[in-house]
Design a protein around this motif. Structure first.
Motif, PDB file in Angstrom:
ATOM      1  N   PRO A 114       0.817  -1.219   0.000  1.00  0.00           N
ATOM      2  CA  PRO A 114       0.000   0.000   0.000  1.00  0.00           C
ATOM      3  C   PRO A 114       0.847   1.263   0.000  1.00  0.00           C
ATOM      4  CG  PRO A 114      -0.026  -1.048   2.163  1.00  0.00           C
ATOM      5  CD  PRO A 114       0.654  -2.006   1.245  1.00  0.00           C
ATOM      6  N   THR A 115       0.275   2.323  -0.568  1.00  0.00           N
ATOM      7  CA  THR A 115       0.923   3.629  -0.539  1.00  0.00           C
ATOM      8  C   THR A 115       0.788   4.212   0.860  1.00  0.00           C
ATOM      9  OG1 THR A 115       0.290   3.943  -2.843  1.00  0.00           O
ATOM     10  CG2 THR A 115       1.007   5.899  -1.625  1.00  0.00           C
ATOM     11  N   GLU A 162      -7.686   7.246  -0.298  1.00  0.00           N
ATOM     12  CA  GLU A 162      -7.782   6.202  -1.318  1.00  0.00           C
ATOM     13  C   GLU A 162      -8.159   6.797  -2.668  1.00  0.00           C
ATOM     14  OE1 GLU A 162      -7.744   2.428  -3.132  1.00  0.00           O
ATOM     15  OE2 GLU A 162      -6.812   3.219  -1.320  1.00  0.00           O
ATOM     16  N   THR A 163      -9.124   7.698  -2.674  1.00  0.00           N
ATOM     17  CA  THR A 163      -9.501   8.372  -3.918  1.00  0.00           C
ATOM     18  C   THR A 163      -8.328   9.175  -4.460  1.00  0.00           C
ATOM     19  OG1 THR A 163     -11.786   8.543  -3.128  1.00  0.00           O
ATOM     20  CG2 THR A 163     -11.142   9.984  -4.953  1.00  0.00           C
ATOM     21  N   VAL A 217      -4.972   8.746  -4.048  1.00  0.00           N
ATOM     22  CA  VAL A 217      -3.871   7.973  -4.633  1.00  0.00           C
ATOM     23  C   VAL A 217      -4.273   7.331  -5.955  1.00  0.00           C
ATOM     24  CG1 VAL A 217      -2.726   7.563  -2.412  1.00  0.00           C
ATOM     25  CG2 VAL A 217      -4.367   5.885  -3.264  1.00  0.00           C
ATOM     26  N   GLN A 218      -5.539   6.943  -6.079  1.00  0.00           N
ATOM     27  CA  GLN A 218      -5.987   6.372  -7.344  1.00  0.00           C
ATOM     28  C   GLN A 218      -6.056   7.443  -8.423  1.00  0.00           C
ATOM     29  OE1 GLN A 218      -9.296   3.697  -7.384  1.00  0.00           O
ATOM     30  NE2 GLN A 218      -8.692   2.648  -5.497  1.00  0.00           N
ATOM     31  N   GLY A 237      -1.364   4.034  -6.935  1.00  0.00           N
ATOM     32  CA  GLY A 237      -1.699   2.710  -6.433  1.00  0.00           C
ATOM     33  C   GLY A 237      -2.905   2.739  -5.528  1.00  0.00           C
ATOM     34  N   SER A 238      -2.711   2.260  -4.284  1.00  0.00           N
ATOM     35  CA  SER A 238      -3.814   2.159  -3.340  1.00  0.00           C
ATOM     36  C   SER A 238      -3.289   2.252  -1.917  1.00  0.00           C
ATOM     37  CB  SER A 238      -4.543   0.817  -3.533  1.00  0.00           C
ATOM     38  OG  SER A 238      -5.534   0.629  -2.538  1.00  0.00           O
ATOM     39  N   THR A 239      -4.153   2.660  -1.013  1.00  0.00           N
ATOM     40  CA  THR A 239      -3.780   2.684   0.405  1.00  0.00           C
ATOM     41  C   THR A 239      -3.954   1.308   1.039  1.00  0.00           C
ATOM     42  OG1 THR A 239      -6.024   3.316   1.052  1.00  0.00           O
ATOM     43  CG2 THR A 239      -4.435   5.109   0.649  1.00  0.00           C
ATOM     44  N   LYS A 240      -4.474   0.359   0.244  1.00  0.00           N
ATOM     45  CA  LYS A 240      -4.735  -0.991   0.750  1.00  0.00           C
ATOM     46  C   LYS A 240      -3.866  -1.994  -0.003  1.00  0.00           C
ATOM     47  CE  LYS A 240      -9.540   0.515   1.166  1.00  0.00           C
ATOM     48  NZ  LYS A 240     -10.910   0.359   0.628  1.00  0.00           N
ATOM     49  N   ARG A 265      -3.043  -5.035  -2.284  1.00  0.00           N
ATOM     50  CA  ARG A 265      -3.798  -5.624  -3.381  1.00  0.00           C
ATOM     51  C   ARG A 265      -2.857  -6.512  -4.192  1.00  0.00           C
ATOM     52  NH1 ARG A 265      -1.418  -1.157  -4.736  1.00  0.00           N
ATOM     53  NH2 ARG A 265      -1.015  -0.561  -6.890  1.00  0.00           N
ATOM     54  N   GLU A 289     -14.628  -5.109 -12.458  1.00  0.00           N
ATOM     55  CA  GLU A 289     -14.681  -3.915 -11.615  1.00  0.00           C
ATOM     56  C   GLU A 289     -15.760  -4.066 -10.559  1.00  0.00           C
ATOM     57  OE1 GLU A 289     -14.867  -0.054 -13.291  1.00  0.00           O
ATOM     58  OE2 GLU A 289     -13.504  -0.525 -14.925  1.00  0.00           O
TER      59      GLU A 289
END
Length: 359
Positions: free
Chosen positions: A267-268, A294-295, A297-298, A303-306, A308, A338
């Motif tokens: 995660p970021t 999260e919004t 970084v996307q 990437g993502s805060t989670k 994956r 998606e």
């Protein structure tokens, strides 16, 4: 066809010539992970549990558990902690128990300490993979009896008393020796998973070609499954994911059936997010106050805060599909479908309920 069966209490993972590529998650390993090492020394297994869950969710079929921790603070108080034969057996037991409490993914017990291997085998539910045995006589005599006693498959690493040879002929000969010695103990070839040893391509330009040739020989001449430390190929080079993403499907095409690797895109973290926000503010861009991390970084391709699935997993899934080891492309489609946005669940194309438009 050769099939190596690995089991937890409730799940089965199969390494095989006509099976989907088996991903062995490597994250539960304190070697080179300072924070994890310090946490384990304090008896904190929360990161281990999180890594087990994240790797399983990313698609790992098996989880490697390595107990090679160095407890520096305890060592200063008690000299016994300088000995891995003292530290690792108990730690391995704890690691296996903690991981099994949060996931039902089959395990790979990984240590150079025989006592840790046996403790891991005793604690593991099902039929774990043992990592590993080499061609050294002392190691063969220590590990192969454990493999036979617990009736488990084992990773065979193609080095011996002389070390790791750059000559692929020597590495093949070591693998053949291990398979033959295992047979002396009544261990079948289908329970041997050979690691032909991947050299860094930055140091040896023929490293990739060597591995592909070795894997074909191991499959055709010895009838064994194969594995490797996948990221070794890109060691020391920029854009390692790019190299890994090409290497894995090529190795699969040559006949490699599994790899020990990181299936998770990490995660970021907050530091990177804060730095990017400062950069954007300096450019005079005003972000909505309601925008969450999260919004953010996307939106900015971070990437993502989670945790994956990483890009390597995407390459593997595509290769499984292309080699007809993904029935109807189900795994590929599922991984790339998606998720519906909030409030759009159950809607069809173009967000309209009921799907197709009427004329």
């Amino acid at each position: 066809m050769t099939r190596t069966v690995i089991e937890s209490k409730t799940k089965t993972a199969i390494i095989g010539f006509d099976e989907p590529f088996c991903v062995i998650g490597e994250r539960i390993n304190p070697t080179g992970r300072k924070i994890l090492n310090e946490e384990l020394e304090r008896g904190d297994f929360s990161r281990v549990e999180a890594d087990a869950i994240a790797q399983t969710m990313a698609g790992a079929n098996v989880l490697d558990i390595n107990s090679g921790a160095v407890f520096s603070n305890k060592m200063a108080e008690d000299a016994r902690y300088a000995d891995n034969n003292f530290v690792e057996p108990e730690l391995m037991k704890q690691l296996v128990e903690k991981v099994q409490a949060v996931v039902d993914t089959p395990l790979c017990i990984d240590s150079s300490v025989p006592g840790a291997l046996e403790n891991g085998l005793a604690a593991a539910e099902g039929r774990p993979l043992l990592n590993s045995v080499t061609g050294e006589e002392e190691r063969l005599e220590l590990v192969l009896p454990l493999v036979k006693k617990y009736n488990v498959p084992v990773v065979a690493i193609s080095n011996d008393d002389t070390g790791i040879s750059e000559d692929p002929e020597v590495r093949f000969a070591v693998a053949k020796k291990i398979v033959e010695r295992a047979a002396d103990f009544g261990i079948p070839a289908h329970d041997i998973v050979v690691d032909p040893l991947v050299m860094p391509i930055g140091a040896m330009a023929t490293a990739g070609l060597q591995v592909f040739t070795l894997v074909r020989r191991l499959r055709e001449e010895l009838g064994v499954n194969t594995t490797c430390g996948a990221s070794n190929i890109s060691f020391g080079l920029p854009n390692r994911h790019g190299i890994n993403n090409a290497f894995l499907p090529m190795a699969m095409g040559a006949g490699m059936t599994s790899a020990i690797m990181n299936p998770v895109a990490l995660p970021t973290g907050p530091k990177k997010i804060a730095a990017k926000k400062a950069e954007i503010e300096a450019a005079g861009i005003v972000l909505p106050e309601s925008m969450d991390d999260e919004t953010f970084v996307q939106l900015f391709g971070m990437g993502s805060t989670k945790p994956r699935a990483g890009k390597e997993m995407e390459a593997i899934r595509a290769a499984n599909f292309l080699t007809d080891n993904d029935d109807g492309g189900a795994a590929w489609i599922t991984a790339n479908r998606e998720a519906p946005k909030a409030g759009q669940e159950g809607r069809g194309r173009a967000g309209r309920r009921g799907g197709r438009r009427r004329g």
